[in-house]
Design a protein around this motif. Structure first.
Motif, PDB file in Angstrom:
ATOM      1  N   LYS A 343      27.322 -21.681  28.978  1.00  0.00           N
ATOM      2  CA  LYS A 343      25.603 -21.543  28.051  1.00  0.00           C
ATOM      3  C   LYS A 343      24.571 -21.767  29.507  1.00  0.00           C
ATOM      4  O   LYS A 343      25.067 -23.122  29.510  1.00  0.00           O
ATOM      5  N   ARG A 344      24.109 -21.148  29.906  1.00  0.00           N
ATOM      6  CA  ARG A 344      22.804 -21.283  30.313  1.00  0.00           C
ATOM      7  C   ARG A 344      21.974 -22.376  30.165  1.00  0.00           C
ATOM      8  O   ARG A 344      21.782 -22.891  28.711  1.00  0.00           O
ATOM      9  N   PHE A 356      26.079 -17.266  34.583  1.00  0.00           N
ATOM     10  CA  PHE A 356      26.654 -17.334  33.775  1.00  0.00           C
ATOM     11  C   PHE A 356      27.595 -16.469  33.075  1.00  0.00           C
ATOM     12  O   PHE A 356      27.922 -15.865  31.882  1.00  0.00           O
ATOM     13  N   SER A 656      20.137 -21.381  22.212  1.00  0.00           N
ATOM     14  CA  SER A 656      22.080 -23.282  22.258  1.00  0.00           C
ATOM     15  C   SER A 656      22.010 -23.051  23.614  1.00  0.00           C
ATOM     16  O   SER A 656      23.286 -23.029  23.966  1.00  0.00           O
TER      17      SER A 656
END
Length: 662
Positions: A343-344, A356, A656
């Motif tokens: 995730k980024r 991504f 996140s």
């Protein structure tokens, strides 16, 4: 339509009044432009053309100049302007001056769209230069085809030899001791053919070569020609393909002595990248007889009725977004390569494809044994073809980089394996491009091998965007860049700055000077150039504009893809605007605010403009010096985007962070 000899008119060709004028010389049958006027270039465009079938454009031209060498010589460029495209595609370019006319032959693939041919004469820096075009001829069929009835011989050339050469025969010319009564095309004494005669042979094994124009579009099928061979002693008549690196491949040879009548020869022919066909005759003595050649033609269907589909190199690559494509591993090696997605975040880079998506990771840390090896096998590739393999890799956590990732070629029988590449050193955690050219006689596989030599020095090896193309990588680099693409490797392409200065966009390679902001390397190769704003030269809220030149409006949708890098706690805004000609308003298309990721991320924009327009990239410096924003790899494509971005305007920061999904 589209053909012109410039005798009394320009046949519907029109010049662009914004540039230098072309002059029509009716008595000399040519059109020209020269440096007697001040200006950079002259542009000539054809009427609207259609080619439902494959056609060949032949251009007879001359560039004349007084000085021998010039840092910026005059050029003649030929572009294809297709309906619905904002950019012209460069088909051909020449800059060598000559004393007499030259001929260029270009294959045009069949297409359902209307198009125009656009000729552009660039004047360069010479004091006196003139560019002349004598004839433009568009014929249906392939450029490699010829019946030798016209004086330009379809662009075929004889490689001059002091003793034996190919000559034009026929047309009632009695100019040789062993002359043929009739040609094959017209079956009469008036027709023409090519011949080579042994009368002047002085040495053992004299060779005469007739060289076809170079293919400019991929073709495969059946090459056929008629020939006559009369021999007293042995003559060897051979047909070769020669690629641009000078490699010869024999595709046909005469088998035995023939009676003196026209015989048909057919040979399967595959030219996925630019090649020349060479007709070569070798003599052993002066009493060797002769060889004649006529009516070379080409059909896109193989002669031998072989229905084999030509090899599609796209099936041998993978971006790992959906699955592993045609790659697989040998599970007795242990855990090997896994497909992962990050995730980024601001600590670890995501994949190379979009920033991504998914990539492959060989995590050698999870293994308990030193000398661990993870092998990844590609699909089977046919033998005897030249390939260029490109892929991106990134390394983390190794002390010694060299040899941690290597590429082998496995020949099908699995007896022979040859190492063709291994990593030496590369910046840590940067996606770096590798290119390898190879050619093997037998079918083979590409194998990626990651390994750690000792238990104490194991790290992560990441792999993404594997692609395979036909032809050597050097030949691929010589190919003309696709229109509407800008990688910033050579220059700023179609973009300019509103004002240059400290607070503008800069072209740079390598990391930016401030730590904890900006990219470590570019997106194109990892070691190339990108454009960025240097926040330490700017004040909070200051703007930098990168503006495209005026682009042609079209009726349909257009898709703009680019990569952006927004890493740094103080990052500001990056916006993309559309500005239509004659309109002051700048229409916002896309925006990102604040720090986004340590990776290069892909941006996609779908837009439409019927009138001419400009695209503007605007970066605004954020609250601190850690606000270096960068862009790279801009690509304009006609037609709607194949994928859609969820958000066009976003701000804020993903919660996140740094979760890795396996």
């Amino acid at each position: 339509p589209g053909s012109c000899t410039f005798e009394d008119s320009a046949c519907g060709y029109q010049w662009d009044y914004a540039h230098l004028p072309w002059t029509l010389h009716g008595e000399g049958h040519y059109i020209s432009v020269d440096t007697s006027y001040e200006g950079e270039k002259a542009v000539l465009s054809s009427p609207d053309l259609y080619s439902e079938e494959w056609s060949c454009v032949r251009l007879i031209y001359q560039i004349a100049t007084t000085s021998d060498t010039s840092p910026d010589p005059a050029r003649l460029n030929l572009y294809l302007r297709q309906e619905g495209e904002s950019f012209d595609r460069l088909l051909w370019s020449a800059r060598e001056p000559s004393d007499s006319w030259l001929i260029a032959s270009l294959d045009l693939t069949n297409s359902t769209k209307k198009y125009k041919l656009v000729l552009e004469g660039e004047m360069g820096q010479d004091k006196s230069t003139s560019i002349a075009v004598f004839e433009i001829k568009i014929t249906s069929g392939y450029c490699v085809e010829c019946d030798f009835e016209e004086n330009h011989l379809c662009g075929y050339v004889n490689r001059w030899n002091p003793n034996v050469n190919w000559f034009v025969g026929g047309g009632n010319i009695r100019n040789s001791q062993s002359i043929l009564p009739k040609d094959h095309t017209l079956n009469s004494a008036l027709g023409h053919y090519m011949y080579v005669d042994s009368v002047y042979v002085k040495h053992f094994q004299e060779v005469a070569q007739l060289i076809s124009p170079k293919t400019t579009a991929p073709i495969s099928g059946c090459l056929s020609f008629y020939y006559q061979l009369k021999q007293e002693s042995s003559i060897v008549f051979t047909v070769y393909l020669r690629d641009m690196s000078g490699f010869y491949e024999e595709i046909w040879k005469t088998d035995s002595a023939l009676n003196a009548d026209w015989a048909l020869a057919e040979v399967d022919f595959n030219a996925p990248y630019p090649m020349e066909v060479i007709f070569e005759v070798a003599f052993n003595s002066a009493k060797g007889g002769y060889v004649a050649l006529d009516d070379i033609s080409f059909s896109p269907v193989y002669c031998s009725n072989q229905t084999g589909t030509p090899f599609n190199p796209a099936n041998a690559g993978c971006d790992f977004e959906e699955d592993m494509c045609n790659f697989y591993q040998d599970h007795k090696d242990g855990p090997g390569w896994s497909r992962v997605k990050v995730k980024r975040n601001v600590y670890r880079a995501g994949d190379h494809t979009t920033g991504f998506g998914y990539y492959l990771l060989a995590n050698t840390k999870f293994t308990s044994q030193p000398g661990y090896i993870g092998r990844l096998y590609g699909p089977t590739l046919p033998g005897n073809l030249q390939f260029c393999l490109r892929f991106y890799y990134a390394l983390y956590g190794f002390f010694k980089m060299s040899g941690t990732l290597a590429v082998y070629i496995f020949e099908e029988n699995h007896v022979v394996q040859e190492k063709i590449w291994s990593v030496l050193d590369s910046p840590k955690g940067v996606w770096t491009q590798a290119e390898i050219s190879f050619k093997k006689p037998m079918p083979c596989k590409v194998v990626f091998v990651s390994w750690c030599k000792s238990f104490w020095d194991c790290g992560l090896v990441a792999l993404d965007d594997v692609s395979l193309s036909l032809g050597s990588c050097q030949a691929a680099d010589l190919l003309l860049p696709s229109p509407g693409e800008c990688t910033f490797e050579k220059d700023e392409c179609v973009f300019t700055q509103k004002k240059r200065g400290r607070g503008s966009w800069h072209r740079k390679r390598g990391p930016t000077p401030t730590s904890y902001t900006g990219p470590k390397g570019d997106h194109t190769t990892g070691v190339g150039y990108y454009m960025y704003i240097e926040a330490s030269n700017m004040v909070y809220g200051q703007r930098a504009y990168l503006v495209s030149r005026s682009l042609r409006g079209t009726s349909g949708k257009q898709c703009l893809t680019f990569f952006y890098h927004m890493y740094g706690a103080g990052t500001g805004l990056l916006s993309v605007y559309l500005k239509k000609e004659g309109d002051d308003e700048e229409i916002p298309l896309w925006r990102r605010t604040g720090e986004q990721s340590i990776s290069w991320l892909r941006g996609l924009i779908e837009y439409e403009s019927h009138t001419n327009y400009q695209i503007i990239f605007e970066a605004i410096r954020g609250v601190s010096v850690r606000s270096d924003t960068a862009i790279d790899d801009i690509l304009f494509q006609a037609g709607p985007c194949l994928e859609v971005e969820e958000i066009q305007f976003s701000s804020g920061y993903p919660d996140s962070l740094n979760e890795i999904e396996y």
